[in-house]
Structure formats: C-alpha cells, structure tokens
Design a protein around this motif. Structure first.
Motif, short mmCIF file in Angstrom:
data_model
loop_
_atom_site.label_atom_id
_atom_site.label_comp_id
_atom_site.label_asym_id
_atom_site.label_seq_id
_atom_site.Cartn_x
_atom_site.Cartn_y
_atom_site.Cartn_z
N SER A 49 0.83 -1.20 0.00
CA SER A 49 0.00 0.00 0.00
C SER A 49 0.87 1.25 0.00
CB SER A 49 -0.89 0.01 1.24
OG SER A 49 -1.80 -1.08 1.23
N ARG A 50 0.24 2.34 -0.45
CA ARG A 50 0.87 3.65 -0.34
C ARG A 50 0.35 4.32 0.93
NH1 ARG A 50 5.28 3.46 -3.52
NH2 ARG A 50 4.77 3.20 -5.73
N PHE A 51 1.25 4.99 1.61
CA PHE A 51 0.91 5.62 2.87
C PHE A 51 1.32 7.08 2.87
CE2 PHE A 51 -0.07 1.92 5.49
CZ PHE A 51 0.60 0.89 4.86
N GLN A 88 5.62 12.79 4.57
CA GLN A 88 6.05 12.39 3.22
C GLN A 88 5.14 11.28 2.73
OE1 GLN A 88 9.17 13.04 0.98
NE2 GLN A 88 7.49 12.14 -0.19
N TYR A 89 4.68 11.40 1.47
CA TYR A 89 3.91 10.32 0.87
C TYR A 89 4.88 9.24 0.42
CZ TYR A 89 0.60 7.98 -2.26
OH TYR A 89 -0.19 7.06 -2.89
N GLY A 114 -3.19 9.64 0.57
CA GLY A 114 -2.28 10.72 0.25
C GLY A 114 -2.19 11.67 1.42
N CYS A 115 -1.19 12.52 1.39
CA CYS A 115 -0.97 13.43 2.50
C CYS A 115 -1.77 14.72 2.31
CB CYS A 115 0.52 13.79 2.61
SG CYS A 115 1.58 12.43 3.14
N HIS A 144 -5.76 12.35 9.76
CA HIS A 144 -5.70 11.54 10.98
C HIS A 144 -4.82 10.31 10.70
CE1 HIS A 144 -6.80 9.26 14.49
NE2 HIS A 144 -7.23 8.27 13.74
N TYR A 145 -3.89 10.06 11.62
CA TYR A 145 -2.99 8.92 11.48
C TYR A 145 -3.42 7.81 12.45
CZ TYR A 145 0.19 12.06 8.98
OH TYR A 145 0.76 12.93 8.08
#
Length: 119
Positions: free
Chosen positions: A30-32, A51-52, A100-101, A106-107
């Motif tokens: 996955s992209r985070f 950072q993405y 995406g950033c 919320h993380y």
C-alpha cells in the motif's frame, strides 16, 4: 497488520546530527502518508514532517525547515536531523495512514517512539 518500529534516537550534543528510522512491516504494497511527530517535555505531540511513500514534496514544520529531512525508501521512513537544538529534545514517533498526505489528516497507525535528547 501494519507495524511501525522506530530506532535511532540517542543523546546528542547541540549542533549534532542523528538519523531516525521507522521500519514498516505487514503491508509493503500500500501507499501511505507517513509522518514524524515529536512530543517534547511539557508539550503536546506535534507533527514535524510528512512524506507520501509514493514520492512527492515533503512537508515540514517551520521549526525544523532546513534542518530536518524526511524520506521514504525500502519500506523505511527516515528522518535526518541536523544542527540539533535543545528544543528538539523529545520522543519522536512515526505515524502512517493509507492515504495521500494533506494537512490535518488523521494517522491511525503509530510506532512506539524513539527518544532524542539534545544537551
């Protein structure tokens, strides 16, 4: 089940450098949006860099611009800290979200933290 494990925190003298690492495991496809947060003594935890994982322009808090560098490579998020100041002391946490950033995101995923002490 994603896990984030930070390392690299250490005592350091003012003006010195450190590199923090956050190893990502459990989902390397996955992209985070990934970020570093800092909680200094007596202060609330605050975001210092993001950072993405797919690339793009990183974001920095004004207090660390020009001194800290965030980057993501090989399933690890790094934070290079240079010209450290006493006020950089704190617990540094890695955080991530499958998105995406954007500001205010919320993380839900967090590491356990790594301590940086500047004297």
């Amino acid at each position: 089940h994603v896990q984030l494990v930070e390392s690299g925190g250490d005592p350091v003298q003012a003006g010195g450098s450190l590199r923090l690492s956050c190893a990502v495991s459990g989902d390397t496809f996955s992209r985070f949006c990934m970020a570093w947060f800092r909680q200094s003594p007596g202060k609330e935890r605050g975001e210092v860099a993001a950072q993405y994982s797919g690339g793009g322009t990183p974001w920095y808090a004004d207090s660390v611009k020009g001194r800290f560098t965030i980057n993501y490579a090989d399933n690890t998020l790094y934070l290079q800290l240079k010209n450290l100041k006493i006020e950089d002391t704190g617990m540094y946490y890695c955080a991530a979200v499958r998105s995406g950033c954007y500001r205010g995101i919320h993380y839900p995923l967090w590491g356990q933290g790594t301590q940086v002490t500047v004297s």
